[in-house]
Design a protein around this motif. Structure first.
Motif, short mmCIF file in Angstrom:
data_model
loop_
_atom_site.label_atom_id
_atom_site.label_comp_id
_atom_site.label_asym_id
_atom_site.label_seq_id
_atom_site.Cartn_x
_atom_site.Cartn_y
_atom_site.Cartn_z
N TRP A 47 27.06 56.50 32.16
CA TRP A 47 28.23 55.95 32.86
C TRP A 47 29.49 56.75 32.54
O TRP A 47 30.31 57.00 33.41
CB TRP A 47 28.43 54.49 32.49
N ARG A 113 36.66 47.18 33.62
CA ARG A 113 35.97 47.53 32.39
C ARG A 113 34.48 47.36 32.59
O ARG A 113 34.05 46.51 33.38
CB ARG A 113 36.49 46.70 31.22
N VAL A 114 33.72 48.15 31.87
CA VAL A 114 32.28 47.97 31.84
C VAL A 114 31.90 47.87 30.37
O VAL A 114 32.37 48.65 29.54
CB VAL A 114 31.52 49.10 32.59
N ALA A 128 30.19 44.53 34.42
CA ALA A 128 31.30 45.25 35.05
C ALA A 128 32.29 44.22 35.58
O ALA A 128 31.91 43.29 36.28
CB ALA A 128 30.78 46.12 36.19
N THR A 129 33.56 44.40 35.24
CA THR A 129 34.63 43.52 35.70
C THR A 129 35.67 44.40 36.39
O THR A 129 36.13 45.39 35.81
CB THR A 129 35.29 42.78 34.53
N ILE A 130 36.02 44.05 37.63
CA ILE A 130 36.95 44.85 38.42
C ILE A 130 38.04 43.95 38.97
O ILE A 130 37.76 42.88 39.51
CB ILE A 130 36.21 45.53 39.60
N ALA A 155 29.62 45.48 43.86
CA ALA A 155 29.39 45.48 42.41
C ALA A 155 27.98 45.01 42.09
O ALA A 155 27.27 45.61 41.28
CB ALA A 155 30.42 44.61 41.71
N LEU A 159 25.18 47.61 40.54
CA LEU A 159 24.55 47.36 39.24
C LEU A 159 23.02 47.30 39.37
O LEU A 159 22.30 47.77 38.49
CB LEU A 159 25.09 46.09 38.60
#
Length: 185
Positions: A47, A113-114, A128-130, A155, A159
């Protein structure tokens, strides 16, 4: 703040919420998680080489590294358009976390963030948060959703593709997808 908790399956969004920003704008926050049968260090390393993200993120055309912490993103948008921005890594913990934020002039303001969390014998939970501000506000979000470009959907799909790629070395495609790819060539 309205929050929708999803089912506890790996491919469901964990949370979708709206929140106000310091500028008074409203961002949408999306979080998804998947368990991948690989060590966190391996997933993190793949990543962290941001150019790899285009291999499994369906709408990412490319990510070009500008230096150790900045990268230029080119992403597909509805109606055959693309959007671009430069992101900067804002927090990093080897094998555990990468956080980023788009620079101030981004066409699509975003941050996220991942996280890579050990799941024992099952491998690693990748979350994963976007947070993003869709182009053209609410109208842009509706149009994006119609064209399957809405980040909550993407997302989850991205994933799942990351999981496939890391566990099997390839991403499964349907016959319909293969035909569409052949027609584009």
């Amino acid at each position: 703040m309205g929050t929708r908790e999803a089912l506890a399956s790996d491919d469901a969004p964990l949370v979708t919420a709206k929140h106000g920003t310091a500028a008074g704008q409203s961002d949408t926050v999306v979080a998804s998680a998947v368990t991948i049968n690989r060590p966190a260090a391996e997933l993190y390393a793949f990543w962290r080489d941001f150019a790899n993200l285009a291999t499994f993120m369906e709408n990412v055309e490319r990510v070009d590294a500008l230096d150790d912490t900045r990268s230029r993103w080119v992403v597909k948008a509805p109606a055959g358009k693309t959007v671009e921005w430069v992101s900067r890594v804002t927090e990093e913990a080897a094998d555990r976390l990468i956080a980023w934020e788009a620079e101030a002039d981004a066409e699509v303001p975003n941050s996220g963030r991942v996280e890579f969390r050990d799941a024992g014998a099952r491998g690693t939970v990748v979350t994963a948060t976007i947070a993003y501000d869709p182009p053209a506000g609410f109208i842009g979000k509706v149009v994006a959703k119609m064209f399957q470009r809405e980040p909550a959907i993407q997302a989850r799909r991205d994933l799942r593709r990351f999981k496939q790629l890391m566990e099997t070395g390839e991403i499964a495609t349907s016959a319909r997808t293969l035909k569409q790819l052949e027609e584009q060539d």
